[in-house]
Design a protein around this motif. Structure first.
Motif, PDB file in Angstrom:
ATOM      1  N   LYS A 160      44.572  43.958  35.793  1.00  0.00           N
ATOM      2  CA  LYS A 160      43.461  43.483  34.967  1.00  0.00           C
ATOM      3  C   LYS A 160      43.695  42.008  34.647  1.00  0.00           C
ATOM      4  O   LYS A 160      44.836  41.585  34.384  1.00  0.00           O
ATOM      5  CB  LYS A 160      43.364  44.302  33.665  1.00  0.00           C
ATOM      6  N   ASN A 161      42.634  41.249  34.632  1.00  0.00           N
ATOM      7  CA  ASN A 161      42.779  39.802  34.461  1.00  0.00           C
ATOM      8  C   ASN A 161      43.061  39.382  33.016  1.00  0.00           C
ATOM      9  O   ASN A 161      42.146  39.001  32.269  1.00  0.00           O
ATOM     10  CB  ASN A 161      41.527  39.073  34.975  1.00  0.00           C
ATOM     11  N   TYR A 162      44.345  39.496  32.647  1.00  0.00           N
ATOM     12  CA  TYR A 162      44.858  38.931  31.398  1.00  0.00           C
ATOM     13  C   TYR A 162      46.069  38.095  31.788  1.00  0.00           C
ATOM     14  O   TYR A 162      46.861  38.509  32.659  1.00  0.00           O
ATOM     15  CB  TYR A 162      45.239  40.039  30.403  1.00  0.00           C
ATOM     16  N   THR A 163      46.250  36.970  31.136  1.00  0.00           N
ATOM     17  CA  THR A 163      47.245  35.994  31.577  1.00  0.00           C
ATOM     18  C   THR A 163      48.638  36.606  31.730  1.00  0.00           C
ATOM     19  O   THR A 163      49.308  36.403  32.744  1.00  0.00           O
ATOM     20  CB  THR A 163      47.268  34.803  30.592  1.00  0.00           C
ATOM     21  N   ASP A 182      38.215  41.779  37.197  1.00  0.00           N
ATOM     22  CA  ASP A 182      37.647  40.859  36.193  1.00  0.00           C
ATOM     23  C   ASP A 182      36.137  41.113  36.066  1.00  0.00           C
ATOM     24  O   ASP A 182      35.310  40.277  36.395  1.00  0.00           O
ATOM     25  CB  ASP A 182      37.934  39.394  36.542  1.00  0.00           C
ATOM     26  N   TRP A 188      43.056  36.022  25.793  1.00  0.00           N
ATOM     27  CA  TRP A 188      44.229  36.075  26.669  1.00  0.00           C
ATOM     28  C   TRP A 188      43.836  35.960  28.139  1.00  0.00           C
ATOM     29  O   TRP A 188      44.489  36.497  29.005  1.00  0.00           O
ATOM     30  CB  TRP A 188      44.984  37.393  26.448  1.00  0.00           C
ATOM     31  N   THR A 189      42.740  35.258  28.391  1.00  0.00           N
ATOM     32  CA  THR A 189      42.195  35.280  29.739  1.00  0.00           C
ATOM     33  C   THR A 189      41.724  33.908  30.174  1.00  0.00           C
ATOM     34  O   THR A 189      41.015  33.231  29.430  1.00  0.00           O
ATOM     35  CB  THR A 189      40.946  36.191  29.800  1.00  0.00           C
ATOM     36  N   ASN A 233      35.786  32.973  29.498  1.00  0.00           N
ATOM     37  CA  ASN A 233      37.206  32.924  29.164  1.00  0.00           C
ATOM     38  C   ASN A 233      37.352  33.585  27.803  1.00  0.00           C
ATOM     39  O   ASN A 233      36.400  33.691  27.049  1.00  0.00           O
ATOM     40  CB  ASN A 233      37.714  31.479  29.103  1.00  0.00           C
ATOM     41  N   ARG A 262      37.464  39.021  31.769  1.00  0.00           N
ATOM     42  CA  ARG A 262      38.429  40.076  31.463  1.00  0.00           C
ATOM     43  C   ARG A 262      38.263  41.277  32.398  1.00  0.00           C
ATOM     44  O   ARG A 262      37.159  41.551  32.874  1.00  0.00           O
ATOM     45  CB  ARG A 262      38.233  40.539  30.017  1.00  0.00           C
TER      46      ARG A 262
END
Lengths: 333, 333
Positions: free
Chosen positions: B105-108, B134, B144-145, B141, B149
């Motif tokens: 999953k797109n979280y930093t 995402d 945390w992304t 944005n 997300r």
């Protein structure tokens, strides 16, 4: 009150419409008569199972309609019994000539209305047997109950008796195993918060920030007492004490365990609770043959959980394992 | 805070122990390395799927480990990324020699730690492809992304790519269909209340009694705005507007729809919401090929829901229908 609804008066009817839209191949929903039936009902020669009760306990009962479980369910308004005409219509719709079993949770309104519907069905030549579920050992009588309340064991009764009907069991046999499952079951619940009905718009009871209701019912009925919140491992131990005192399980007996969320409790906590249950039962020499963890017999958005322990025979385990295909419970199909 | 836990620091480890006890035949849980694997892993010659992320979104991801879906999942602490060593250990444990797909999953933090683990795995001769999810179109944005997300579409990616791997798809093929599912998906969520983490002990944000967070993230990240609560039919229409604007669906296209509860919303409301979704999509000529209604990608006890719409090919529907046997999603097995 914040809920994903339109008009509070339309919640049950609109949710029924959504259930119908979500399961077009498996369910047939009669919105005017307000029942949910298997799409392939009536099945000639098969004993049919019909259950029902107030809405607000989803997936119970509508989510348990399908192959291997219920043939029909009658949802009342939220926390309100279904009416006799509704139950009669469902009974007639799914009767395949081999008789119908009514699975009824022990609440005064439900018992009365299912009894009346059974009499009306008998007048029309349909044989009905009733299986009463009264597994909640927290209290003897309660707000809407003479005797013990029917809660989590309803799922086990519907699954196991439903499997017996699916494989061709006769009316008396299906009813008998349903009654045996109820007799072998005991449940106990805790509430951390109350659920909120759409009609009332506020929580059904107040509970201080550090207190819990011990032995709560699925409509928020009072239990044994209130007490301060304790660690999960202590709550589990107390609940299992009450359950095993009411329905003793001997060393070497096999059980099916249901760890059931009441709607607002995360799965993370329910699995943690199951870990504690497994530890305590192992200490006591009880063999857990099967178990189920999740939100199955709920009380709207109540944060809470119930434990159900059913002492099972090999035959009950065989029927538990049989294929089931419903919105709320599915395996092997 | 009232939760069914012992020490807040032990919640994830104890829930993992409970998950292991609840699924002894199907799952193997490594409590020290903190991953959940299929009991039959590694399977020689099969591409393995590994996912993970912070805990608190159950059944995602651990509940999606099993035949036809994930080979392993790495749960971090609540709302905290899993660490590279943990991901590496899971990757090595399930690698069957045909390569491993990481579903991220797109979280930093997740992206960084999975990338590091993939590099470490490559050093040990394991080929890894990454599928980034995402799908949340509410914001570009977020807390945390960088970019959008990853939320509800993760379930579809894991199910469809998992089925492709189960039937013998090669590494590039499994990764490709996972990416196609993500590209074809869009999600949008509403929160009525915030979830409460065990560590913080209070709701992650405050929301007035009559307001909702529009476009909320699964950790309570802010969305587009706050507004007054409106009827479900209006909220559904707004969410579908945002979804179909970001990922247009043409007249006659087929979709899979996920109506997902964020943890504290009753099934009764989710079905009502699905009824509204079905109405709006029918108006727009969109064909709903399959749909799923329930709590699948949650945010602890947050009252809220998300909609995910995935434009699907016949091939994706075939893979969606393939047997799956996991704690959280099961059919045909």
């Amino acid at each position: 009150m914040k809920k994903f609804i339109n008009d509070p008066a339309d919640v049950v009817a609109e949710a029924l419409a959504g259930l119908a839209a979500a399961h077009p191949d498996d369910l047939r929903v009669d919105v005017s008569e307000q029942y949910i039936a298997r799409a392939d009902a009536p099945r000639g020669g098969k004993v049919a199972l019909v259950s029902g009760g107030g809405s607000g306990h989803e997936p119970l009962h509508g989510g348990f309609v399908g192959t291997g479980m219920l043939d029909a369910a009658c949802p009342g308004e939220v926390f309100t019994s279904p009416v006799p005409d509704q139950i009669l219509a469902a009974t007639k719709a799914v009767d395949g000539g081999a008789g119908v079993v009514h699975v009824v949770k022990n609440y005064t309104g439900d018992v009365m209305n299912f009894q009346l519907a059974a009499e009306l069905a008998a007048d029309e030549g349909i044989a009905v047997e009733t299986v009463l579920v009264d597994d909640d050992v927290a209290v003897e009588n309660s707000t809407w109950t003479a005797g013990r309340r029917g809660t989590g064991a309803t799922l086990l009764v519907e699954k196991i008796a439903g499997a017996r009907a699916e494989e061709g069991g006769k009316l008396a046999e299906v009813a008998a195993i349903g009654r045996e499952v109820n007799t072998a079951s005991a449940s106990f619940a805790y509430a951390l918060t109350a659920g909120t009905t759409p009609a009332a718009g506020r929580p059904g009871f107040d509970l201080p920030e550090d207190e819990i209701e011990v032995g709560v019912g699925i409509h928020g009925e009072p239990g044994r007492r209130r007490e301060k919140l304790r660690p999960a491992r202590e709550l589990v131990r107390s609940a299992l004490d009450a359950i095993l005192e009411a329905k003793p399980v001997n060393d070497g007996d096999q059980v099916i365990v249901l760890v059931n969320g009441l709607g607002g409790t995360p799965l993370l906590e329910l699995y943690l609770v199951y870990g504690e249950v497994a530890t305590v039962l192992a200490e006591r020499g009880v063999r857990v043959a099967r178990r189920l963890v999740g939100n199955y017999v709920t009380s709207l958005d109540m944060a809470g959980m119930s434990l159900t322990v059913t002492r099972v025979t090999d035959e009950m385990i065989r029927l538990w394992d049989a294929p089931v295909r419903t919105p709320g419970l599915r395996w092997g199909a």
